[in-house]
Structures are given as C-alpha cells and as structure tokens.
Write a protein that holds these residues in place. Structure first.
Motif, PDB file in Angstrom:
ATOM      1  N   ILE A  73      36.401 -38.641 -28.011  1.00  0.00           N
ATOM      2  CA  ILE A  73      36.874 -39.412 -29.158  1.00  0.00           C
ATOM      3  C   ILE A  73      36.124 -39.005 -30.418  1.00  0.00           C
ATOM      4  O   ILE A  73      36.708 -38.835 -31.480  1.00  0.00           O
ATOM      5  CB  ILE A  73      36.678 -40.930 -28.917  1.00  0.00           C
ATOM      6  CG1 ILE A  73      37.360 -41.359 -27.613  1.00  0.00           C
ATOM      7  CG2 ILE A  73      37.201 -41.727 -30.104  1.00  0.00           C
ATOM      8  CD1 ILE A  73      38.843 -41.096 -27.575  1.00  0.00           C
ATOM      9  N   ASN A  74      34.807 -38.860 -30.279  1.00  0.00           N
ATOM     10  CA  ASN A  74      33.937 -38.470 -31.388  1.00  0.00           C
ATOM     11  C   ASN A  74      33.068 -37.295 -30.957  1.00  0.00           C
ATOM     12  O   ASN A  74      32.609 -37.253 -29.812  1.00  0.00           O
ATOM     13  CB  ASN A  74      33.039 -39.635 -31.810  1.00  0.00           C
ATOM     14  CG  ASN A  74      33.828 -40.840 -32.282  1.00  0.00           C
ATOM     15  OD1 ASN A  74      34.519 -40.782 -33.285  1.00  0.00           O
ATOM     16  ND2 ASN A  74      33.754 -41.936 -31.543  1.00  0.00           N
ATOM     17  N   ALA A  75      32.840 -36.366 -31.864  1.00  0.00           N
ATOM     18  CA  ALA A  75      32.001 -35.201 -31.593  1.00  0.00           C
ATOM     19  C   ALA A  75      30.830 -35.190 -32.566  1.00  0.00           C
ATOM     20  O   ALA A  75      31.005 -35.423 -33.764  1.00  0.00           O
ATOM     21  CB  ALA A  75      32.815 -33.915 -31.744  1.00  0.00           C
ATOM     22  N   ARG A  76      29.643 -34.948 -32.054  1.00  0.00           N
ATOM     23  CA  ARG A  76      28.440 -34.961 -32.898  1.00  0.00           C
ATOM     24  C   ARG A  76      28.409 -33.731 -33.809  1.00  0.00           C
ATOM     25  O   ARG A  76      28.548 -32.589 -33.333  1.00  0.00           O
ATOM     26  CB  ARG A  76      27.176 -34.999 -32.037  1.00  0.00           C
ATOM     27  CG  ARG A  76      27.021 -36.284 -31.236  1.00  0.00           C
ATOM     28  CD  ARG A  76      25.802 -36.211 -30.330  1.00  0.00           C
ATOM     29  NE  ARG A  76      24.568 -36.118 -31.086  1.00  0.00           N
ATOM     30  CZ  ARG A  76      23.834 -37.171 -31.472  1.00  0.00           C
ATOM     31  NH1 ARG A  76      24.215 -38.393 -31.142  1.00  0.00           N
ATOM     32  NH2 ARG A  76      22.726 -37.004 -32.165  1.00  0.00           N
ATOM     33  N   SER A  77      28.202 -33.951 -35.100  1.00  0.00           N
ATOM     34  CA  SER A  77      28.191 -32.845 -36.055  1.00  0.00           C
ATOM     35  C   SER A  77      27.051 -31.871 -35.781  1.00  0.00           C
ATOM     36  O   SER A  77      27.166 -30.677 -36.068  1.00  0.00           O
ATOM     37  CB  SER A  77      28.061 -33.396 -37.482  1.00  0.00           C
ATOM     38  OG  SER A  77      26.839 -34.109 -37.641  1.00  0.00           O
ATOM     39  N   GLU A  78      25.954 -32.378 -35.207  1.00  0.00           N
ATOM     40  CA  GLU A  78      24.789 -31.525 -34.974  1.00  0.00           C
ATOM     41  C   GLU A  78      25.069 -30.414 -33.958  1.00  0.00           C
ATOM     42  O   GLU A  78      24.380 -29.391 -33.953  1.00  0.00           O
ATOM     43  CB  GLU A  78      23.603 -32.373 -34.483  1.00  0.00           C
ATOM     44  CG  GLU A  78      23.089 -33.371 -35.505  1.00  0.00           C
ATOM     45  CD  GLU A  78      23.813 -34.720 -35.454  1.00  0.00           C
ATOM     46  OE1 GLU A  78      23.293 -35.687 -36.035  1.00  0.00           O
ATOM     47  OE2 GLU A  78      24.910 -34.804 -34.848  1.00  0.00           O
ATOM     48  N   THR A  79      26.065 -30.628 -33.096  1.00  0.00           N
ATOM     49  CA  THR A  79      26.331 -29.652 -32.028  1.00  0.00           C
ATOM     50  C   THR A  79      27.780 -29.177 -31.982  1.00  0.00           C
ATOM     51  O   THR A  79      28.108 -28.323 -31.160  1.00  0.00           O
ATOM     52  CB  THR A  79      25.977 -30.258 -30.657  1.00  0.00           C
ATOM     53  OG1 THR A  79      26.700 -31.484 -30.471  1.00  0.00           O
ATOM     54  CG2 THR A  79      24.487 -30.550 -30.561  1.00  0.00           C
ATOM     55  N   VAL A  80      28.643 -29.704 -32.856  1.00  0.00           N
ATOM     56  CA  VAL A  80      30.067 -29.414 -32.718  1.00  0.00           C
ATOM     57  C   VAL A  80      30.384 -27.932 -32.883  1.00  0.00           C
ATOM     58  O   VAL A  80      31.353 -27.432 -32.295  1.00  0.00           O
ATOM     59  CB  VAL A  80      30.887 -30.263 -33.731  1.00  0.00           C
ATOM     60  CG1 VAL A  80      30.670 -29.788 -35.160  1.00  0.00           C
ATOM     61  CG2 VAL A  80      32.364 -30.239 -33.380  1.00  0.00           C
ATOM     62  N   PHE A  81      29.588 -27.210 -33.666  1.00  0.00           N
ATOM     63  CA  PHE A  81      29.856 -25.785 -33.847  1.00  0.00           C
ATOM     64  C   PHE A  81      29.050 -24.907 -32.890  1.00  0.00           C
ATOM     65  O   PHE A  81      29.145 -23.685 -32.953  1.00  0.00           O
ATOM     66  CB  PHE A  81      29.571 -25.373 -35.291  1.00  0.00           C
ATOM     67  CG  PHE A  81      30.512 -26.000 -36.287  1.00  0.00           C
ATOM     68  CD1 PHE A  81      31.874 -25.763 -36.221  1.00  0.00           C
ATOM     69  CD2 PHE A  81      30.037 -26.840 -37.272  1.00  0.00           C
ATOM     70  CE1 PHE A  81      32.759 -26.341 -37.122  1.00  0.00           C
ATOM     71  CE2 PHE A  81      30.898 -27.430 -38.186  1.00  0.00           C
ATOM     72  CZ  PHE A  81      32.267 -27.177 -38.104  1.00  0.00           C
ATOM     73  N   ASP A  82      28.275 -25.541 -32.014  1.00  0.00           N
ATOM     74  CA  ASP A  82      27.437 -24.783 -31.089  1.00  0.00           C
ATOM     75  C   ASP A  82      27.823 -24.954 -29.625  1.00  0.00           C
ATOM     76  O   ASP A  82      27.633 -24.041 -28.821  1.00  0.00           O
ATOM     77  CB  ASP A  82      25.965 -25.198 -31.248  1.00  0.00           C
ATOM     78  CG  ASP A  82      25.442 -24.955 -32.653  1.00  0.00           C
ATOM     79  OD1 ASP A  82      25.834 -23.936 -33.253  1.00  0.00           O
ATOM     80  OD2 ASP A  82      24.660 -25.773 -33.146  1.00  0.00           O
ATOM     81  N   LYS A  83      28.351 -26.122 -29.272  1.00  0.00           N
ATOM     82  CA  LYS A  83      28.641 -26.404 -27.870  1.00  0.00           C
ATOM     83  C   LYS A  83      29.774 -25.544 -27.329  1.00  0.00           C
ATOM     84  O   LYS A  83      30.795 -25.343 -27.985  1.00  0.00           O
ATOM     85  CB  LYS A  83      29.013 -27.879 -27.690  1.00  0.00           C
ATOM     86  CG  LYS A  83      27.814 -28.798 -27.507  1.00  0.00           C
ATOM     87  CD  LYS A  83      28.273 -30.171 -27.039  1.00  0.00           C
ATOM     88  CE  LYS A  83      27.086 -31.047 -26.680  1.00  0.00           C
ATOM     89  NZ  LYS A  83      27.521 -32.366 -26.169  1.00  0.00           N
ATOM     90  N   THR A  84      29.589 -25.067 -26.109  1.00  0.00           N
ATOM     91  CA  THR A  84      30.631 -24.297 -25.439  1.00  0.00           C
ATOM     92  C   THR A  84      31.919 -25.092 -25.338  1.00  0.00           C
ATOM     93  O   THR A  84      33.021 -24.534 -25.475  1.00  0.00           O
ATOM     94  CB  THR A  84      30.158 -23.908 -24.023  1.00  0.00           C
ATOM     95  OG1 THR A  84      28.925 -23.192 -24.114  1.00  0.00           O
ATOM     96  CG2 THR A  84      31.194 -23.034 -23.329  1.00  0.00           C
ATOM     97  N   ALA A  85      31.807 -26.395 -25.133  1.00  0.00           N
ATOM     98  CA  ALA A  85      32.984 -27.246 -24.959  1.00  0.00           C
ATOM     99  C   ALA A  85      33.861 -27.289 -26.199  1.00  0.00           C
ATOM    100  O   ALA A  85      35.037 -27.670 -26.108  1.00  0.00           O
ATOM    101  CB  ALA A  85      32.553 -28.663 -24.588  1.00  0.00           C
ATOM    102  N   PHE A  86      33.324 -26.895 -27.366  1.00  0.00           N
ATOM    103  CA  PHE A  86      34.094 -26.970 -28.604  1.00  0.00           C
ATOM    104  C   PHE A  86      34.498 -25.599 -29.146  1.00  0.00           C
ATOM    105  O   PHE A  86      34.960 -25.489 -30.277  1.00  0.00           O
ATOM    106  CB  PHE A  86      33.301 -27.724 -29.674  1.00  0.00           C
ATOM    107  CG  PHE A  86      33.028 -29.164 -29.319  1.00  0.00           C
ATOM    108  CD1 PHE A  86      34.017 -29.972 -28.797  1.00  0.00           C
ATOM    109  CD2 PHE A  86      31.761 -29.703 -29.504  1.00  0.00           C
ATOM    110  CE1 PHE A  86      33.768 -31.292 -28.467  1.00  0.00           C
ATOM    111  CE2 PHE A  86      31.499 -31.031 -29.192  1.00  0.00           C
ATOM    112  CZ  PHE A  86      32.515 -31.824 -28.660  1.00  0.00           C
TER     113      PHE A  86
END
Length: 205
Positions: A73-86
């Motif tokens: 529902i919500n994605a953390r900005s601190e990791t949204v561009f780094d996580k494999t899931a995104f």
C-alpha cells in the motif's frame, strides 16, 4: 501514512488545477472514504487515469530472492529506488483533498483528517506497476510513497506520504531517479491542517 484518502473535488477541476486534460475519465460522486484496494485517480506520464491503490507484487522478489507476498500500500522513500522488489516500477501522482490517520488503542481510536491549510489539492508521490490477473485481466496499480513526518503530522503518525508541488510533478513523473528521490522529503511545517474526523461515516464509500 496515509491510511485512507478522500477526494471531493470534481475530476474536471482536478485536471484544470494540474494543467492536464480530464480525458476519458467520467465524473464521480464525492469520495470521502477511499480505502486500499479501491481505485484512485492518478496522474501518470500519459495523463489522468484510474489505478488500484495497492500493488499485488506477483513475480517480484526481495533481496534474498524470495517472493514478496504482501500487497504493498505504501513504499518507504528511503528504499523505494534501491529495493529489488521495486525494480522497474513506474511513477504517478495521486491528487486528493486529504487523508485520514488514527491514534489511540483498539476500539478507542481517534480519527484525524489532514488537509492543505490553503484548501488546495494534496499531491501524493506514488510508484506504479501492472498486475496480469487470472484470466488475462490487466490491473494498473500503485503504492503511495512515504517519508518521515513533518511537524504538523508527527503527533499522530510516524510516517507521512511524500507530497509534491505542482511545479515538481514532471520531475517526479519523468525525471531521473536521483532527481525524483530528492523530492521525497517531508512537507514543510505549517502547510497542513489536522483536525478530528468524528463526522465521517466509515461504512460509506
């Protein structure tokens, strides 16, 4: 974080404020209780559309290679561009008149309504994906992006949605990840109004 959203401004007026066409979007009755799993109006690089709020991450895996199971529902900005899931997600903006949060113990929770102090729209940063559902149905979906709260929100929640200025929309929608990431910061203090929302019928759409 946000928990639920509301949008009572007509779609044609939303489009006008954003400087885009309402396109094929029909009008809608005022929506005072938009819940995860329901459709929201979203601005994408291709214009206004409707998307499901909540990303079903079919086929996505985490850094350990394990499937991501929960709806996002919500994605953390601190990791949204780094996580494999995104990896490979798109970007969108969700225009709303405000959102709700809750404080207190279960069965004794207090609902809070958060709006712009100047009465304008609030523009949430979001990431997008497409889920190919059983039967071949295509479901365009999104998750709002969150950051640390500003001083207006901190007393009621430890996170808030990333809010964008109109002049920053194209950077979020079309800019490089580094440019978009720089926008993922708390909204300046003093620009939001927080009030109790005891007048909302939570059973209504």
């Amino acid at each position: 974080m946000p928990g639920r959203l509301f949008l009572t401004t007509p779609i044609t007026e939303v489009a006008e404020r954003l400087g885009v066409s309402a396109g094929h979007l029909p009008g809608q009755p005022p929506r005072r209780n938009i819940q995860p799993g329901q459709e929201v109006v979203a601005l994408t690089p291709n214009g206004l559309t409707r998307m499901r709020w909540g990303m079903i991450p079919v086929g996505r895996v985490n850094a350990r290679g394990r499937p991501v199971m929960e709806t996002i529902i919500n994605a953390r900005s601190e990791t949204v561009f780094d996580k494999t899931a995104f990896q490979g997600v798109g970007r969108a903006v969700v225009p709303v008149d405000g959102w709700y949060e809750w404080t207190g113990e279960k069965r004794r929770k207090t609902a809070w309504r958060i709006t712009s102090r100047d009465g304008g729209l609030l523009l949430f940063a979001a990431i997008t994906d497409t889920w190919l559902a059983p039967g071949g149905q295509r479901v365009d979906q999104l998750a709002t992006v969150t950051c640390e709260p500003n001083g207006d929100v901190a007393a009621i929640h430890h996170r808030m949605g990333v809010l964008l200025r109109v002049e920053d929309l194209q950077t979020w929608l079309n800019g490089a990840e580094k440019e978009a990431s720089a926008l993922a910061r708390p909204w300046p203090d003093g620009l939001l109004n927080v009030e109790e929302a005891g007048d909302v019928d939570w059973s209504a759409p």
